[in-house]
Design an enzyme around this catalytic site. Structure first.
Site, PDB file in Angstrom:
ATOM      1  N   GLU A 162     -36.607  21.246 -24.682  1.00  0.00           N
ATOM      2  CA  GLU A 162     -36.757  20.876 -23.273  1.00  0.00           C
ATOM      3  C   GLU A 162     -35.796  19.742 -22.987  1.00  0.00           C
ATOM      4  OE1 GLU A 162     -40.817  20.284 -23.633  1.00  0.00           O
ATOM      5  OE2 GLU A 162     -41.296  22.342 -23.086  1.00  0.00           O
ATOM      6  N   HIS A 192     -42.844  32.589 -19.057  1.00  0.00           N
ATOM      7  CA  HIS A 192     -41.541  32.715 -19.728  1.00  0.00           C
ATOM      8  C   HIS A 192     -41.692  32.448 -21.228  1.00  0.00           C
ATOM      9  CE1 HIS A 192     -38.389  32.401 -16.257  1.00  0.00           C
ATOM     10  NE2 HIS A 192     -39.339  33.268 -15.987  1.00  0.00           N
ATOM     11  N   GLY A 217     -34.914  39.037 -11.999  1.00  0.00           N
ATOM     12  CA  GLY A 217     -34.734  39.482 -13.387  1.00  0.00           C
ATOM     13  C   GLY A 217     -33.689  38.683 -14.162  1.00  0.00           C
ATOM     14  N   LYS A 218     -33.352  37.482 -13.674  1.00  0.00           N
ATOM     15  CA  LYS A 218     -32.309  36.673 -14.309  1.00  0.00           C
ATOM     16  C   LYS A 218     -32.667  36.282 -15.743  1.00  0.00           C
ATOM     17  CE  LYS A 218     -32.704  33.347 -11.290  1.00  0.00           C
ATOM     18  NZ  LYS A 218     -33.830  33.864 -10.477  1.00  0.00           N
ATOM     19  N   SER A 219     -33.868  35.717 -15.920  1.00  0.00           N
ATOM     20  CA  SER A 219     -34.248  35.184 -17.232  1.00  0.00           C
ATOM     21  C   SER A 219     -34.338  36.301 -18.268  1.00  0.00           C
ATOM     22  CB  SER A 219     -35.584  34.437 -17.136  1.00  0.00           C
ATOM     23  OG  SER A 219     -35.431  33.291 -16.333  1.00  0.00           O
ATOM     24  N   ARG A 234     -43.207  35.317 -23.261  1.00  0.00           N
ATOM     25  CA  ARG A 234     -42.339  36.469 -23.455  1.00  0.00           C
ATOM     26  C   ARG A 234     -41.404  36.294 -24.650  1.00  0.00           C
ATOM     27  NH1 ARG A 234     -39.579  37.752 -18.031  1.00  0.00           N
ATOM     28  NH2 ARG A 234     -38.111  36.143 -18.670  1.00  0.00           N
ATOM     29  N   ASP A 292     -31.911  27.626 -19.102  1.00  0.00           N
ATOM     30  CA  ASP A 292     -32.695  28.166 -17.991  1.00  0.00           C
ATOM     31  C   ASP A 292     -33.473  27.016 -17.335  1.00  0.00           C
ATOM     32  OD1 ASP A 292     -34.075  29.792 -16.286  1.00  0.00           O
ATOM     33  OD2 ASP A 292     -34.863  31.127 -17.832  1.00  0.00           O
ATOM     34  N   THR A 311     -34.643  23.492 -18.773  1.00  0.00           N
ATOM     35  CA  THR A 311     -34.362  22.269 -17.999  1.00  0.00           C
ATOM     36  C   THR A 311     -35.613  21.806 -17.259  1.00  0.00           C
ATOM     37  OG1 THR A 311     -33.563  23.582 -16.157  1.00  0.00           O
ATOM     38  CG2 THR A 311     -31.911  22.779 -17.710  1.00  0.00           C
ATOM     39  N   ALA A 312     -36.646  22.665 -17.242  1.00  0.00           N
ATOM     40  CA  ALA A 312     -37.919  22.250 -16.646  1.00  0.00           C
ATOM     41  C   ALA A 312     -38.544  21.182 -17.516  1.00  0.00           C
ATOM     42  CB  ALA A 312     -38.866  23.438 -16.528  1.00  0.00           C
TER      43      ALA A 312
END
Lengths: 172, 172, 172
Positions: free
Chosen positions: C66, C54, C13-15, C57, C87, C35-36
């Site tokens: 990015e 993600h 549940g971090k994000s 949401r 993230d 960072t992806a």
């Protein structure tokens, strides 16, 4: 009645602490609900030994059920009998996946069911996502599913504890 | 005197925090007890490098011992000299298993010994059971044993901290 | 302004918690810094699916960037625009290693940069060191580096939370 989730790593004292909580809060005799298949269903002597050691620790006050899949049904059936201890959700998840059931829907059903119980429920689960990301896709998927299920049940719980070296750390 | 257990994952700041505690609470000069074999016993340059980096950090106030197996003996011998820092129990467990000693009995002996110390003891250990269950039986067995040992020593300790990203979280 | 580090295991549940914090504390519209690499850079459909979920949401209030490598640059550039959510740091570390950059120096630069921000920053990272020690040297090295980076950033942060089953446990 109180819904309590006990989470933690391997051999962190989850089951023992859950047993104490279920014995302490019980009116009526406590009910043990194992999600492990009965030992004879396992070729696996390691798991059999673990089940046997957990069984040996629980005394005759407990009534025992084995329910690998239908947790919601067994909770409805035993509501009112005393505190229920479910050990554990991670094995339940593995059973659901093995049986190709929809674990997300089953998880939501369990969370809904927990909100309507009149007797206490203590649920044991495992933290499996705090190590290095596993290099096989199946293990990663299990890891993600276990985390998602833990979130669903923690959200429905009144209290959540993380066990560390046998000691409970209150998270909720 | 206070017995403190510092647990946590890899590179979570356990040793550094343990050193601070041992230096802060010491009367007399602190004693460092390494359970790692001396570097020349390792073919492993990775472990040698880690030991060297820990050694470089500790200044000349420390007296250093290397004791891979007989922790109880070294604690008895050094009691009264100052605070003792034992780094770490997980490696001690691996040493005991390698030497085919009864680690459960040794763990109980250590727990008993800790209760009778007159100088402080800070012990470092590792959490290894919060990842996906390892797929080889030896790793599973080590994981279970490490968890059981941590519970024994946490039970004998006055204070227990879980290190998270270099920060101590008080568990007991 | 407040610097917050959110750490925890996979699917803890971090994000989601980080998004709540960034939305709650923002004046101006929040900035999402992934960072992806963008999905088309991945052959990996598993990671693409995660990124897509993600993204789905987050609503239109967010502005999205990015940035696989130059976190310090993007934080400087977006300072004053609103709360920034990064993230995640673990993927950033992997990107730095892949690009053969000096992750220690980059980590120190990021920690220094965080201390000078006028808008809030919420950073997501992963705990990967609480499982059994991986049996390949590369995974061990990554595990150690991730722990060391987490310590650097936690030290620079005003608040640090460990997520457990979707619930935040305050560590700092």
């Amino acid at each position: 009645m109180a819904i309590t989730l006990i989470t933690g790593g391997a051999r962190s004292g989850k089951s023992l602490y859950a047993e104490k909580l279920a014995l302490g809060g019980a009116s009526g005799s406590p009910v043990y609900i194992a999600t492990a298949q009965p030992p004879e269903a396992w070729g696996d002597s390691e798991m059999s030994a673990r089940i046997a050691s957990h069984q040996a620790r629980r005394d005759t006050r407990w009534r025992n059920y084995e329910e690998p899949l239908d947790l919601t049904g067994i909770l409805q059936k035993t509501d009112g009998e005393g505190a229920r201890l479910v050990d554990c959700l991670t094995l339940w998840l593995a059973n659901l996946m093995e049986a190709e059931r929809d674990w997300r829907q089953e998880g939501r059903n369990l969370a809904d069911c927990l909100k309507n119980q009149t007797s206490a429920v203590v649920l044991v689960t495992n933290e499996v996502g705090l190590g290095i990301v596993p290099d096989n896709a199946l293990a990663r998927r299990f890891c993600d599913s276990a985390g998602a299920l833990n979130q669903m049940i923690a959200s429905a719980a009144d209290e959540v504890y993380l066990m560390v070296s046998g000691l409970p750390l209150k998270v909720k």
